[in-house]
Structure formats: structure tokens, C-alpha cells
Design an enzyme around this catalytic site. Structure first.
Site: not given
Ligand code: IDP
Ligand code: MG
Length: 311
Positions: A229, A237, A271, A282, A292, A306
Site C-alpha cells: 500500500y 489512514f 471503497t 463490499r 472493506n 500487484e
Molecule cells: P480501493 O481499495 O477501493 O482501491 P483505496 O482508496 O485504494 O480504495 O484505499 C485502499 C484501502 O485503504 C481501502 O480499500 C480501505 O481498506 C482503506 N481506506 C481507504 N480510505 C480509507 C479511509 O478513509 N479510512 C480508513 N481506511 C481507508
């Protein structure tokens, strides 16, 4: 079951919801969406847009063709409206500013019928002055607004829009893009495994037409989770996400299918599960925006990176 065209997803949103959202953002006074009678999936694809003022009506007869949709839409608009703008769900790249360009030209008195033009060719959307209401209501069968346009050549004005944004999904090149065979990386996250949802989610993936071509269960160390990540390093986060992703076993897999990258993103849902569409992984299995349930690559380059990260 094949999904109806207006439910095709682009970047996680149905083309119907994209088009209705763009109209809602324009200066149009009201937005009416015409669906086939009983199209409950169409209604649910609109989701929160209905709360924001998009009104849904159903075409008068499902088999008649385009005219029944035009009539239902025209009938549903306020009788006092100065003009009626007819747009299609299968132009999902148009933006509010494009609709505004037509509305502005109409307001400035450019003509009683203002249509979009792409590289000099007439196209949709089309804005008709209120005086054409009865003619639109008289359309039958496969007739569309074109019939009315052809009757009033002296009233017609073109507004040039960017052909890239006006392209519709009927063109072979768009279908070609959306049908290309791809591979994407999936991770079933620790929350879902701990909750005993692994089997359910894998079934969901296969039912969505994605083939699992490689798969492994593993436990990410915090270092590996950080690395995976790394793009989110600066996000607030990040620390929590790394701790969560290394808190228990995950199942990583490579999914293959037509348009697999975007398709799996659609199957996963937004997300944040609160924003995810009904029936997505989700929506069904996630706890919150962090926990999620699943990960899916977000583009061809990240998919390649990846997949190489794990396989
Ligand atoms: P995605 O998984 O839908 O691609 P991303 O923005 O790439 O979303 O974020 C990666 C992961 O980080 C998310 O799947 C989630 O587990 C976590 N995440 C994203 N936004 C937040 C947030 O606002 N609070 C806490 N965790 C978050
Ligand atoms: Mg992501």
C-alpha cells in the site's frame, strides 16, 4: 444473465447514473429519467440521485421503441418548462458543462431546436423549445426527436461538443475496449476471512463471470503490507490500514475475464460500503471503509505490478 446496457459500469458507476448525475449538475431545472416498465435495477442504479431530485418515470409501452420513452419523459416535465432537453444514457462521458452549452445557446435565442454536433455531425443531446411539445408527444414507434428536427430545418442550431466526450457505447471501438481480456489482482482481506466469508466471496467472484486462475492464502507481515500500500503512505489512514492488513490471513488471487479490472471493481463496489451499490461484495460483506472485505487492482499497470507482487 446479461446486464442491460444502461447498467454497464464505467469507473464504478452505471452509465445511467453517470448521465443522470451530469444532467443534475447542469443548469437544467429538472431531470427526468425514463426507464423500461418495471426496471427495478435501473431504479436502484440511480441510488442516491433520486434523493437529489432525479425523477424516474417508466416508458409507456416496453416494446414500442424510442417514441414511448420520449413521450413519457415529455409528459413528466413541468408544463411551464421553456425547453426539453433529450439525452441518452449511453453517452456516459458527457459532463454538466456540455449540457450547459446547449442550454446557454438555447437561452441566447440560437434556435428553437439546439443539438450537439461532433466534428460537424449532428448528434445528441437535443434541446427542443416548449412549442415542440405536442410534436414530441405525437411520435410513435421507433421515431425519435430526429423526425421533429427534420421538419423544422430553419429552427435548428448546432453546438459543437468534444467528440471524445460525446462518444456513445454503440461504437465498435468502445465495445472492443470494454471486452478486452484482462487479469486483475484480488485480495480477500482479514476481516472477511475472520468472519467466515471467504467461500461466499469466492462464489460471488465466480458468479460474476471472473475466472480464478491463481490463488494463495498468506499472512502479510506489516512490512509487506506497507510495501503493497506504499501509494497511500501519506494518507491519514495508512498506519491503520497496514495494521489491519497484517492482522490475519488474506487470500490473494488472480482473476481473469473480459474487462476484468473494471468489472471486478464494480463487483466489489465502492471503497466505503455505505456508498457501495446493493449486491456488491463490499455492500454485502464489508464492515466499514477500512475493513472493506476485498481489494482489486485499479488499472492495467497496477494490476501487473500487484500480480507480480504475489505471484
Ligand atoms: P480501493 O481499495 O477501493 O482501491 P483505496 O482508496 O485504494 O480504495 O484505499 C485502499 C484501502 O485503504 C481501502 O480499500 C480501505 O481498506 C482503506 N481506506 C481507504 N480510505 C480509507 C479511509 O478513509 N479510512 C480508513 N481506511 C481507508
Ligand atoms: Mg486502491
Amino acid at each position: 444473465m446479461r446486464r442491460a446496457k444502461h447498467l454497464i459500469q464505467i469507473e464504478g458507476r452505471s452509465i445511467l447514473s453517470r448521465a443522470a448525475g451530469a444532467l443534475l449538475g447542469s443548469s437544467a431545472e429538472e431531470v427526468v429519467v425514463v426507464l423500461a416498465p418495471g426496471d427495478r435495477e435501473g431504479v436502484s442504479a440511480l441510488g442516491a440521485l433520486e434523493l437529489r431530485g432525479v425523477r424516474v418515470v417508466f416508458a409507456e409501452s416496453p416494446d414500442e421503441g424510442r417514441a414511448a420513452s420520449v413521450r413519457a419523459g415529455v409528459r413528466a416535465t413541468a408544463p411551464g418548462a421553456a425547453g426539453l432537453l433529450i439525452a441518452l444514457a449511453d453517452q456516459p462521458f458527457l459532463e454538466a458543462a456540455d449540457f450547459d452549452a446547449l442550454i446557454r445557446a438555447f437561452g441566447a435565442g440560437a434556435g428553437g431546436i439546439v443539438h450537439a454536433a461532433y466534428a460537424g455531425e449532428r448528434g445528441t443531446p437535443v434541446l427542443f423549445a416548449a412549442r415542440y411539445r405536442e410534436e414530441l408527444l405525437a411520435l410513435r414507434g421507433r421515431e425519435g426527436g430526429r423526425v421533429v428536427i427534420l421538419r423544422h430545418p430553419g429552427e435548428v442550431c448546432a453546438v459543437a461538443l468534444d467528440p471524445a466526450r460525446g462518444r456513445d457505447l454503440d461504437r465498435p471501438e468502445d465495445l472492443l475496449v470494454s471486452r478486452s481480456m484482462q487479469r486483475t489482482l484480488s485480495i480477500i482481506k482479514p476481516d472477511a476471512i475472520a468472519a467466515g466469508k471467504l467461500g461466499g466471496i469466492l462464489q460471488h467472484i465466480e458468479d460474476a463471470g471472473l475466472r480464478i486462475v491463481a490463488m494463495r492464502m498468506l499472512h502479510l507481515t506489516p512490512e509487506r503490507a506497507q510495501e503493497f500500500y506504499a501509494v497511500h503512505r501519506e494518507r491519514p489512514f495508512y498506519q491503520g490500514l497496514v495494521a489491519f492488513m497484517s492482522s490475519g490471513p488474506v487470500v490473494v488471487s488472480v482473476l481473469e475475464g473480459p474487462d476484468a479490472i473494471a468489472h471486478y471493481r464494480t463487483v466489489m463496489g465502492a471503497t466505503n460500503p455505505e456508498e457501495a451499490e446493493a449486491g456488491t461484495i463490499r455492500k454485502l460483506y464489508a464492515t466499514d471503509v477500512e475493513r472493506n472485505a476485498c481489494h482489486g487492482s485499479d488499472g492495467p499497470e497496477t494490476a501487473e505490478e500487484e500480480i507480480a507482487f504475489f505471484f
